[in-house]
Each structure stands twice: as structure tokens, then as C-alpha cells.
Design a protein around this motif. Sequence first.
Motif, PDB file in Angstrom:
ATOM      1  N   ILE A  22     -49.908   3.642 -32.142  1.00 28.85           N
ATOM      2  CA  ILE A  22     -50.281   3.351 -30.755  1.00 28.85           C
ATOM      3  C   ILE A  22     -51.598   2.581 -30.716  1.00 28.85           C
ATOM      4  CG2 ILE A  22     -51.090   4.435 -28.599  1.00 28.85           C
ATOM      5  CD1 ILE A  22     -48.860   6.594 -29.150  1.00 28.85           C
ATOM      6  N   ALA A  23     -52.570   3.007 -31.505  1.00 28.42           N
ATOM      7  CA  ALA A  23     -53.853   2.301 -31.576  1.00 28.42           C
ATOM      8  C   ALA A  23     -53.654   0.885 -32.108  1.00 28.42           C
ATOM      9  CB  ALA A  23     -54.828   3.080 -32.454  1.00 28.42           C
ATOM     10  N   ALA A  24     -52.822   0.723 -33.137  1.00 29.74           N
ATOM     11  CA  ALA A  24     -52.573  -0.598 -33.715  1.00 29.74           C
ATOM     12  C   ALA A  24     -51.871  -1.518 -32.720  1.00 29.74           C
ATOM     13  CB  ALA A  24     -51.732  -0.462 -34.988  1.00 29.74           C
ATOM     14  N   ALA A  25     -51.097  -0.933 -31.791  1.00 29.89           N
ATOM     15  CA  ALA A  25     -50.389  -1.729 -30.784  1.00 29.89           C
ATOM     16  C   ALA A  25     -51.262  -2.029 -29.568  1.00 29.89           C
ATOM     17  CB  ALA A  25     -49.115  -1.004 -30.348  1.00 29.89           C
ATOM     18  N   VAL A  92     -42.350   8.499 -26.883  1.00 27.91           N
ATOM     19  CA  VAL A  92     -43.519   9.203 -27.406  1.00 27.91           C
ATOM     20  C   VAL A  92     -44.591   9.104 -26.328  1.00 27.91           C
ATOM     21  CG1 VAL A  92     -45.321   9.237 -29.163  1.00 27.91           C
ATOM     22  CG2 VAL A  92     -42.940   8.805 -29.824  1.00 27.91           C
ATOM     23  N   LEU A  93     -45.048  10.263 -25.876  1.00 27.03           N
ATOM     24  CA  LEU A  93     -46.097  10.341 -24.870  1.00 27.03           C
ATOM     25  C   LEU A  93     -47.434  10.471 -25.583  1.00 27.03           C
ATOM     26  CD1 LEU A  93     -46.988  10.864 -21.841  1.00 27.03           C
ATOM     27  CD2 LEU A  93     -46.874  13.276 -22.456  1.00 27.03           C
ATOM     28  N   LEU A 100     -52.460   8.370 -19.716  1.00 28.21           N
ATOM     29  CA  LEU A 100     -51.180   8.843 -20.242  1.00 28.21           C
ATOM     30  C   LEU A 100     -50.376   7.582 -20.484  1.00 28.21           C
ATOM     31  CD1 LEU A 100     -49.822  11.560 -17.754  1.00 28.21           C
ATOM     32  CD2 LEU A 100     -50.672  11.941 -20.050  1.00 28.21           C
ATOM     33  N   THR A 101     -49.803   7.453 -21.655  1.00 30.91           N
ATOM     34  CA  THR A 101     -48.954   6.295 -21.926  1.00 30.91           C
ATOM     35  C   THR A 101     -47.667   6.756 -22.593  1.00 30.91           C
ATOM     36  OG1 THR A 101     -50.196   5.892 -23.984  1.00 30.91           O
ATOM     37  CG2 THR A 101     -50.796   4.565 -22.064  1.00 30.91           C
ATOM     38  N   TRP A 102     -46.582   6.053 -22.277  1.00 34.47           N
ATOM     39  CA  TRP A 102     -45.279   6.333 -22.863  1.00 34.47           C
ATOM     40  C   TRP A 102     -44.919   5.147 -23.732  1.00 34.47           C
ATOM     41  CZ3 TRP A 102     -46.880   7.976 -18.222  1.00 34.47           C
ATOM     42  CH2 TRP A 102     -46.562   9.268 -17.808  1.00 34.47           C
ATOM     43  N   TRP A 103     -44.480   5.430 -24.965  1.00 39.38           N
ATOM     44  CA  TRP A 103     -44.197   4.397 -25.959  1.00 39.38           C
ATOM     45  C   TRP A 103     -42.777   4.536 -26.481  1.00 39.38           C
ATOM     46  CZ3 TRP A 103     -47.945   0.770 -27.120  1.00 39.38           C
ATOM     47  CH2 TRP A 103     -49.232   1.042 -26.603  1.00 39.38           C
ATOM     48  N   ASP A 104     -42.118   3.403 -26.661  1.00 37.21           N
ATOM     49  CA  ASP A 104     -40.771   3.381 -27.237  1.00 37.21           C
ATOM     50  C   ASP A 104     -40.890   3.109 -28.731  1.00 37.21           C
ATOM     51  OD1 ASP A 104     -38.142   3.090 -27.928  1.00 37.21           O
ATOM     52  OD2 ASP A 104     -37.719   1.484 -26.490  1.00 37.21           O
ATOM     53  N   GLN A 118     -44.836   2.711 -20.026  1.00 33.28           N
ATOM     54  CA  GLN A 118     -45.463   3.168 -18.779  1.00 33.28           C
ATOM     55  C   GLN A 118     -46.901   3.577 -19.066  1.00 33.28           C
ATOM     56  OE1 GLN A 118     -42.452   5.542 -16.300  1.00 33.28           O
ATOM     57  NE2 GLN A 118     -42.676   6.742 -18.137  1.00 33.28           N
ATOM     58  N   ARG A 119     -47.706   3.545 -17.992  1.00 25.29           N
ATOM     59  CA  ARG A 119     -49.115   3.948 -18.117  1.00 25.29           C
ATOM     60  C   ARG A 119     -49.580   4.544 -16.799  1.00 25.29           C
ATOM     61  NH1 ARG A 119     -54.442   2.514 -17.494  1.00 25.29           N
ATOM     62  NH2 ARG A 119     -55.710   2.576 -19.370  1.00 25.29           N
TER      63      ARG A 119
END
Length: 173
Positions: A22-25, A92-93, A100-104, A118-119
Amino acid sequence: MGLFDKFASAFSGPAVDHAAEIAAAGGDAALATARVVPSAYTRGGGGGVSLDGKLLNAALSAVQNTASGSKHLGGVEGSTAHQLSRASDVMVLSLGEDALTWWDFGMTANSVPPELTQRVDRTQVASIVDTGTKAQGGVPVVRFTFADGSWADYRVMQPSETFWSVAAAYGRA
């Protein structure tokens, strides 16, 4: 190792450090992560081999969506909770420093790089609490309440070690 764990390890590939990916993205620093699916997810109307079968499935899905939405989603139309996706995809929340972020990460949660879906700014989160109820498979149902009074329930799977302690303090920061 149970049967499910054997199948999961056979098909999921190597484990992924979700926080690092997530940090790398370009996401903010993840304080905790978990795989989630909305409890009020929208069911499709597909299936059936005839026109009658498709119409029946569509009608049943509409009834299920309404019932599930009234039980697991609160607030007025246009509120924070109602703007969240109700897609049945597992995401992945991230409980991040700023949002709050949602990642695929794909179906097996190991496809990188992840895609931000989403954010919600952290300042808009009032609380994150375990409802004490369990969904299929015994996973906890967690309620996210937002500053506008709206709320949404999520099924939480595979929370990181810090998930529950971070969630308990998240809305107070």
C-alpha cells in the motif's frame, strides 16, 4: 493446518505484506490491515437458464439487497456510508494515518501492485467496533460509524496483529 488452509496456500501463492505494498502504491502509512467484504454487499441477479429463471433470480436478489442494506447500512442517501461500494469483492482495508482506504489485491489478496478503490478521510470516522455478531465462517462483523452519523458493517477476515487495537482508537484520533 486445516483443509481450507491447505487449499488457500495451494492457490494463493506467496504471502504479500499489504502495508508495504500500500505504501509502495502511494497510500498513506497503514497502521493496520484486514481483508473485508461489505455485509450489505449487492447480490447479482444472474443465473437461471430461462427468462422466468432470470426474472426470479433478479427479484430475489432485489429483496436480499434491500433486506441486507437495511440491516447493515445506516444513514441517509448521500451520506458517507451510502457512498461506499457495496460490491461483493474482497478488498484489503487499511486503517491509515490519514484515511481508511480499500485496496484491490485480487481474489487471492496477493496481486501487486494493488489498486486503490475507495478512501474516507480519518477525520470522518467516528468509530470502528466489533458488533459481536459473526457472519458465515465465523468472521466478525465490524461497524464503521462516520462523522455524519451513517454507518456500514463489514465482515473482517485475516486482520493484522494490530488491527483491533488500532480500530479501538481510530475514531478518537
